[in-house]
Design a protein around this motif. Structure first.
Motif, short mmCIF file in Angstrom:
data_model
loop_
_atom_site.label_atom_id
_atom_site.label_comp_id
_atom_site.label_asym_id
_atom_site.label_seq_id
_atom_site.Cartn_x
_atom_site.Cartn_y
_atom_site.Cartn_z
N GLU A 292 0.84 -1.21 0.00
CA GLU A 292 0.00 0.00 0.00
C GLU A 292 0.87 1.25 0.00
N ALA A 293 1.94 1.21 0.77
CA ALA A 293 2.84 2.36 0.86
C ALA A 293 3.42 2.69 -0.52
N ALA A 294 3.71 1.66 -1.30
CA ALA A 294 4.28 1.87 -2.64
C ALA A 294 3.28 2.60 -3.54
N GLU A 295 1.99 2.30 -3.39
CA GLU A 295 0.97 2.97 -4.22
C GLU A 295 0.86 4.45 -3.86
N ALA A 338 -5.99 18.56 -5.64
CA ALA A 338 -6.76 18.51 -4.38
C ALA A 338 -8.22 18.13 -4.60
N LYS A 339 -8.74 18.36 -5.81
CA LYS A 339 -10.13 17.97 -6.07
C LYS A 339 -10.28 16.46 -6.07
N GLU A 340 -9.23 15.77 -6.42
CA GLU A 340 -9.26 14.30 -6.48
C GLU A 340 -8.68 13.68 -5.22
N PHE A 341 -7.64 14.31 -4.66
CA PHE A 341 -6.94 13.78 -3.49
C PHE A 341 -6.85 14.87 -2.43
N PRO A 342 -7.76 14.89 -1.44
CA PRO A 342 -7.70 15.91 -0.39
C PRO A 342 -6.32 15.92 0.28
N GLN A 343 -5.85 17.13 0.61
CA GLN A 343 -4.49 17.31 1.17
C GLN A 343 -3.46 16.51 0.35
N ARG A 351 -5.12 6.78 3.06
CA ARG A 351 -5.94 7.53 2.10
C ARG A 351 -7.03 6.62 1.52
N GLU A 352 -8.27 7.11 1.55
CA GLU A 352 -9.39 6.28 1.09
C GLU A 352 -9.36 6.10 -0.43
N ASN A 353 -9.20 7.21 -1.16
CA ASN A 353 -9.12 7.10 -2.61
C ASN A 353 -7.65 7.21 -3.01
N ASN A 354 -7.09 6.11 -3.47
CA ASN A 354 -5.70 6.17 -3.93
C ASN A 354 -5.59 5.63 -5.35
#
Length: 417
Positions: A292-295, A338-343, A351-354
């Motif tokens: 997961e960290a790699a993604e 930021a619209k796709e990935f908050p912060q 992160r929920e969406n990765n």
């Protein structure tokens, strides 16, 4: 920090409004060379979502996730055929007998349906099953490189690990001689640096790459071995046996992709880990998190910038693009939107969406993504299992490069021995 000369300013086409002009040089922007992903975050705040830059021959740059996603999938409007196929076929047909073939990095320079015809046979060569079988040999090489550098307490990481690991893996996969590695790397570097400044010379550079591989390619036709070149000779394209021209086309694509791209991802990710000691500790304590960290590392430090040429008038994020315009798909910015990935600047393991697009999206999604993922995951596993906590060397600042693959020239790390 590297200071590169900005490219000349190209005249602005009449259809480009002043409000959409932003001066940005993908190879030599000072901010990009100082800290690329910090500069990319700044671009997302300071530049239009799709802007026209007078640098690098003049052309559009798509920043937002939505614009990159749309343009990547619409191959009828945003084409990868920089030289139209009918013109290329006419050029090849007009060559005198015995003239050297002009290779094309196929299928990356084709659009569907022709693209599909040439990509399909390669899917077998880079299938998850084929790549999974390489995991142990990749781990063995990573371990050997790490153990070799470990006693010194410091290293320049690109030369010690990030370059030799993926490049040696790829040369072995392809069946090319390892002792020519420096020569091969020099040829690829020359090609990548000249993509914007010398578009006309592209064919000559591709011929140089094909020539460097030709002896091995022909040998594998006559003496097949357990490698990709031998596998490619056995493929059929549209029901026809593979020709030497097909082999050179495939060869230049694989050569460029395999010898340049992944090493930059490795360097950027390792710099990220060197600046985040709590993350290093977390992953050492729980290695199962590494996949997961790699993604998230791929999202946070996306590094490729594919090119397209506009085939018909189009609207993209409020900009009007006309036939013949060039478009850079700035994927590193798309994955920091930021619209796709908050912060987006935060490296967030939870992160929920990765669903990043570091490997692209649509028909041209990176064929080697399975290989890249295995290499990256194995490298993180071996680094964190074998090395003490590593940090950036304060005496040697990181040197970055821009271009169509953003990355690191030199990365100095230190650790306690």
């Amino acid at each position: 920090m590297v200071h590169a000369a900005l490219s000349p300013v190209a005249p602005k086409p009449a259809h480009v409004p002043d409000a959409l002009v932003y001066d940005f040089d993908i190879h030599a922007d000072p901010g990009l060379l100082a800290n690329p992903h910090a500069r990319i975050l700044d671009l997302l705040h300071s530049a239009p979502p799709v802007f026209w830059t007078p640098r690098n021959g003049g052309g559009w740059v798509a920043l937002t996730h939505a614009a990159n996603h749309e343009a990547s999938r619409d191959t009828e409007t945003y084409s990868s055929e920089f030289v139209p196929q009918d013109r290329m076929k006419a050029l090849l047909a007009s060559l005198p007998p015995g003239a050297p073939h002009i290779p094309q990095p196929i299928p990356i320079t084709l659009d569907p349906p022709e693209h599909t015809k040439y990509r399909q046979p390669l899917q077998k060569v880079f299938s998850p099953k084929t790549i999974a079988a390489l995991r142990d040999s990749i781990r063995e090489l990573a371990a050997a490189l790490i153990e070799e550098m470990k006693p010194a307490g410091r290293c320049e990481y690109m030369a010690a690990v990030a370059e030799p690991l993926p490049v040696q893996v790829f040369l072995k996969m392809l069946g090319l001689p390892l002792d020519r590695l420096p020569e091969y790397r020099a040829i690829v570097k020359e090609h990548m640096e000249a993509i914007d400044s010398d578009r006309e010379g592209s064919m000559r550079r591709l011929q140089k790459i094909a020539a460097a591989m030709r002896d091995t390619v022909l040998d594998r036709r006559d003496n097949p071995q357990d490698d990709i070149l031998s596998m490619l000779w056995k493929l059929e394209i549209d029901g026809q046996p593979t020709t030497l021209a097909d082999m050179e086309n495939y060869g230049v694509l694989l050569f460029i992709a395999g010898l340049d791209t992944v090493m930059n991802g490795m360097g950027l990710a390792m710099r990220g880990l060197a600046t985040d000691l709590p993350l290093q500790r977390k992953l050492r304590d729980n290695p199962k998190l590494i996949a997961e960290a790699a993604e998230e590392m791929l999202r946070r430090y996306t590094f490729t910038v594919p090119m397209r040429i506009v085939k018909k008038e189009a609207q993209l994020a409020g900009a009007t693009l006309m036939p013949g315009d060039w478009l850079k798909l700035f994927l590193p910015a798309a994955d920091l939107d930021a619209k796709e990935f908050p912060q987006p600047d935060v490296y967030d393991l939870d992160r929920e969406n990765n669903v990043h697009i570091a490997f692209g999206v649509g028909p041209h999604r990176c064929l080697g993504s399975h290989l890249a993922r295995v290499e990256l995951q194995v490298l993180y596993e071996e680094m964190l299992a074998r090395m003490p906590e590593f940090r950036l060397d304060p005496d040697h600042p990181t040197v970055f490069h821009g271009g169509h693959v953003i990355g690191i020239e030199s990365l100095h790390l230190v650790w306690d021995v």
